[in-house]
Scaffold this active site. Structure first.
Site, PDB file in Angstrom:
ATOM      1  N   ALA A  53      20.204 -15.632 -11.127  1.00  0.00           N
ATOM      2  CA  ALA A  53      19.785 -17.031 -11.010  1.00  0.00           C
ATOM      3  C   ALA A  53      18.391 -17.148 -11.616  1.00  0.00           C
ATOM      4  O   ALA A  53      17.649 -16.170 -11.669  1.00  0.00           O
ATOM      5  CB  ALA A  53      19.764 -17.427  -9.536  1.00  0.00           C
ATOM      6  N   GLU A  97      27.349 -11.834  -9.400  1.00  0.00           N
ATOM      7  CA  GLU A  97      28.157 -12.650  -8.495  1.00  0.00           C
ATOM      8  C   GLU A  97      29.122 -13.561  -9.269  1.00  0.00           C
ATOM      9  O   GLU A  97      30.273 -13.726  -8.869  1.00  0.00           O
ATOM     10  CB  GLU A  97      27.229 -13.476  -7.584  1.00  0.00           C
ATOM     11  CG  GLU A  97      26.454 -12.576  -6.623  1.00  0.00           C
ATOM     12  CD  GLU A  97      25.342 -13.291  -5.884  1.00  0.00           C
ATOM     13  OE1 GLU A  97      24.528 -13.978  -6.539  1.00  0.00           O
ATOM     14  OE2 GLU A  97      25.274 -13.167  -4.653  1.00  0.00           O
ATOM     15  N   GLU A 105      18.119  -8.863  -5.557  1.00  0.00           N
ATOM     16  CA  GLU A 105      17.432  -9.970  -4.876  1.00  0.00           C
ATOM     17  C   GLU A 105      16.402  -9.477  -3.879  1.00  0.00           C
ATOM     18  O   GLU A 105      15.396 -10.145  -3.628  1.00  0.00           O
ATOM     19  CB  GLU A 105      18.454 -10.872  -4.156  1.00  0.00           C
ATOM     20  CG  GLU A 105      19.284 -11.755  -5.075  1.00  0.00           C
ATOM     21  CD  GLU A 105      20.588 -11.111  -5.528  1.00  0.00           C
ATOM     22  OE1 GLU A 105      20.706  -9.857  -5.475  1.00  0.00           O
ATOM     23  OE2 GLU A 105      21.493 -11.860  -5.937  1.00  0.00           O
TER      24      GLU A 105
HETATM   25  C1  HXC Z   1      14.387 -16.271 -15.098  1.00  0.00           C
HETATM   26  C2  HXC Z   1      14.443 -14.380 -16.393  1.00  0.00           C
HETATM   27  C3  HXC Z   1      15.325 -13.751 -15.484  1.00  0.00           C
HETATM   28  C4  HXC Z   1      15.736 -14.497 -14.321  1.00  0.00           C
HETATM   29  C5  HXC Z   1      14.933 -12.381 -17.080  1.00  0.00           C
HETATM   30  N1  HXC Z   1      14.224 -13.487 -17.353  1.00  0.00           N
HETATM   31  N2  HXC Z   1      15.601 -12.511 -15.933  1.00  0.00           N
HETATM   32  N3  HXC Z   1      13.989 -15.627 -16.195  1.00  0.00           N
HETATM   33  N4  HXC Z   1      15.236 -15.743 -14.184  1.00  0.00           N
HETATM   34  N5  HXC Z   1      16.605 -14.019 -13.431  1.00  0.00           N
HETATM   35  C6  HXC Z   1      13.365 -13.745 -18.514  1.00  0.00           C
HETATM   36  C7  HXC Z   1      12.049 -13.012 -18.389  1.00  0.00           C
HETATM   37  O1  HXC Z   1      11.146 -13.727 -17.576  1.00  0.00           O
HETATM   38  C8  HXC Z   1      11.622 -12.963 -19.825  1.00  0.00           C
HETATM   39  O2  HXC Z   1      11.091 -14.214 -20.207  1.00  0.00           O
HETATM   40  C9  HXC Z   1      12.922 -12.790 -20.583  1.00  0.00           C
HETATM   41  O3  HXC Z   1      13.946 -13.221 -19.697  1.00  0.00           O
HETATM   42  C10 HXC Z   1      13.207 -11.343 -20.943  1.00  0.00           C
HETATM   43  O4  HXC Z   1      13.116 -10.563 -19.780  1.00  0.00           O
HETATM   44  P1  HXC Z   1      12.231  -9.238 -19.670  1.00  0.00           P
HETATM   45  O5  HXC Z   1      11.973  -9.002 -18.229  1.00  0.00           O
HETATM   46  O6  HXC Z   1      11.052  -9.318 -20.575  1.00  0.00           O
HETATM   47  O7  HXC Z   1      13.261  -8.165 -20.266  1.00  0.00           O
HETATM   48  P2  HXC Z   1      13.367  -6.612 -19.926  1.00  0.00           P
HETATM   49  O8  HXC Z   1      12.001  -5.991 -19.822  1.00  0.00           O
HETATM   50  O9  HXC Z   1      14.337  -6.063 -20.884  1.00  0.00           O
HETATM   51  O10 HXC Z   1      13.970  -6.540 -18.432  1.00  0.00           O
HETATM   52  C11 HXC Z   1      15.276  -7.010 -18.219  1.00  0.00           C
HETATM   53  C12 HXC Z   1      15.558  -7.168 -16.690  1.00  0.00           C
HETATM   54  C13 HXC Z   1      14.438  -8.055 -16.070  1.00  0.00           C
HETATM   55  C14 HXC Z   1      15.556  -5.800 -16.011  1.00  0.00           C
HETATM   56  C15 HXC Z   1      16.906  -7.799 -16.532  1.00  0.00           C
HETATM   57  O11 HXC Z   1      14.306  -9.253 -16.841  1.00  0.00           O
HETATM   58  C16 HXC Z   1      14.720  -8.457 -14.656  1.00  0.00           C
HETATM   59  O12 HXC Z   1      14.511  -7.651 -13.733  1.00  0.00           O
HETATM   60  N6  HXC Z   1      15.113  -9.696 -14.437  1.00  0.00           N
HETATM   61  C17 HXC Z   1      15.309 -10.264 -13.115  1.00  0.00           C
HETATM   62  C18 HXC Z   1      16.562  -9.749 -12.500  1.00  0.00           C
HETATM   63  C19 HXC Z   1      16.779 -10.309 -11.109  1.00  0.00           C
HETATM   64  O13 HXC Z   1      15.922 -10.112 -10.213  1.00  0.00           O
HETATM   65  N7  HXC Z   1      17.890 -11.021 -10.902  1.00  0.00           N
HETATM   66  C20 HXC Z   1      18.176 -11.659  -9.613  1.00  0.00           C
HETATM   67  C21 HXC Z   1      17.672 -13.059  -9.639  1.00  0.00           C
HETATM   68  S1  HXC Z   1      17.835 -13.824  -8.075  1.00  0.00           S
HETATM   69  P3  HXC Z   1       9.645 -14.353 -20.897  1.00  0.00           P
HETATM   70  O14 HXC Z   1       9.449 -15.853 -20.980  1.00  0.00           O
HETATM   71  O15 HXC Z   1       8.681 -13.642 -20.030  1.00  0.00           O
HETATM   72  O16 HXC Z   1       9.842 -13.689 -22.236  1.00  0.00           O
HETATM   73  C22 HXC Z   1      19.416 -14.248  -7.978  1.00  0.00           C
HETATM   74  C23 HXC Z   1      19.743 -14.942  -6.707  1.00  0.00           C
HETATM   75  C24 HXC Z   1      21.210 -15.104  -6.576  1.00  0.00           C
HETATM   76  O17 HXC Z   1      20.202 -14.069  -8.861  1.00  0.00           O
HETATM   77  C25 HXC Z   1      21.497 -16.062  -5.478  1.00  0.00           C
HETATM   78  C26 HXC Z   1      22.740 -16.831  -5.770  1.00  0.00           C
HETATM   79  C27 HXC Z   1      22.956 -17.176  -7.189  1.00  0.00           C
END
Ligand code: HXC
Length: 258
Positions: A65, A112, A132
């Site tokens: 998300a 999910e 999360e």
């Molecule tokens: C918003 C996101 C994002 C996310 C990545 N980006 N994931 N933006 N929401 N979930 C954005 C980053 O901010 C970044 O933007 C760009 O995408 C590239 O990501 P990087 O982090 O620079 O890439 P990398 O170093 O290759 O790392 C990849 C990654 C990491 C390991 C996937 O991005 C990451 O950990 N993302 C978050 C994963 C996460 O926590 N997902 C759960 C979300 S909560 P900029 O502008 O900085 O270039 C969730 C709740 C579910 O899903 C509840 C019900 C739906």
């Protein structure tokens, strides 16, 4: 229909939906989720579509998300809007089969959404996770529920408590994905599987989907009764007559969804 965050292409009765927010690794913001649900509903209603494939990019199916969109929300905001309930309900109401073709990250909401599809074909590069916990929240669209049913309590606790990622190989071993293929072959393999499904009777595909999904909702005796009733009901269709006649006459069945 023109979309901002997804691409939709229909070929040979298969609708390919590609998530397309490369700048955010296909993070699921409200626009993308609205467009995804609308595209799935359109495909479900279209005579031209018999199976759906949902995919992302080589790097990410979806990295979860959209954290930027959620960061400042309060409890009252998410409770009042019932955040993500609508997405879950709309995707799960699709009657036609949906295959998730996953390469790269399928994290949080990305994992999910993949689990809401009917089965997952993974590229060798796929990484699944429910991270999360690192954001101070729990999964909200099935990460603690569907994942537990797919891979069991121990691995689900591990994924949800540590936030670690699972490789495609581990995901296949655990029963989360149905097959793992080379990344370059992912779309070909998923479209091939969808094509095979598209050749069957739609009456039967929908019946299979409803019956398998009952296995997650009902005790075994009720599920067996549901399956048997559906099996019996198929004998009221022309496609059952055609399928069995084709076998006996050693020819390909020509199903007509009747
Ligand atoms: C918003 C996101 C994002 C996310 C990545 N980006 N994931 N933006 N929401 N979930 C954005 C980053 O901010 C970044 O933007 C760009 O995408 C590239 O990501 P990087 O982090 O620079 O890439 P990398 O170093 O290759 O790392 C990849 C990654 C990491 C390991 C996937 O991005 C990451 O950990 N993302 C978050 C994963 C996460 O926590 N997902 C759960 C979300 S909560 P900029 O502008 O900085 O270039 C969730 C709740 C579910 O899903 C509840 C019900 C739906």
């Amino acid at each position: 229909m023109a979309y901002e965050t997804i691409n939709v292409d229909i070929q040979d009765h298969v609708c390919l939906i590609k998530l397309n927010r490369p700048e955010a690794l296909n993070a699921l913001n409200s626009v993308l989720l609205g467009e995804l649900c609308a595209a799935l509903e359109d495909a479900d209603a279209s005579d031209k579509v018999r199976c759906i494939v949902l995919t992302g990019s080589e790097k990410a199916f979806a990295a979860g998300a959209d954290i930027k969109e959620m960061a400042d929300m309060s409890y009252v905001d998410v409770f009042t809007s019932n955040l993500f309930a609508d997405t879950n309900n709309r995707i799960c109401a699709i009657r036609k089969p949906i295959i998730a073709a996953v390469a790269g990250y399928a994290l949080g909401g990305g994992c999910e959404v993949a689990m809401m599809c009917d089965f997952i074909i993974a590229a060798e590069t796929a990484k699944f996770g429910q991270p999360e916990i690192n954001l101070g929240v729990v999964a909200g669209m099935g990460g603690t529920q569907r994942l537990t049913r797919f891979v069991g309590k121990s691995k689900s606790m591990d994924m949800n408590l540590t936030g670690r990622f699972m490789t495609a190989e581990e995901a296949e071993r655990a029963g989360l994905v149905s097959r793992v293929v080379p990344a370059k072959k992912l779309i070909e393999e998923a479209m091939g599987a969808a094509q095979k499904i598209a050749e069957k009777s739609m009456l039967t595909s929908v019946a299979v989907k409803e019956s398998v999904n009952r296995a997650y909702e009902l005790p075994l005796s009720e599920g067996m009764l549901f399956e048997r009733r559906v099996f019996h009901a198929m004998f009221a269709t022309e496609d059952q007559k055609e399928g069995m006649a084709a076998f006996l006459e050693k020819r390909e069945a020509q199903f007509r969804d009747k």
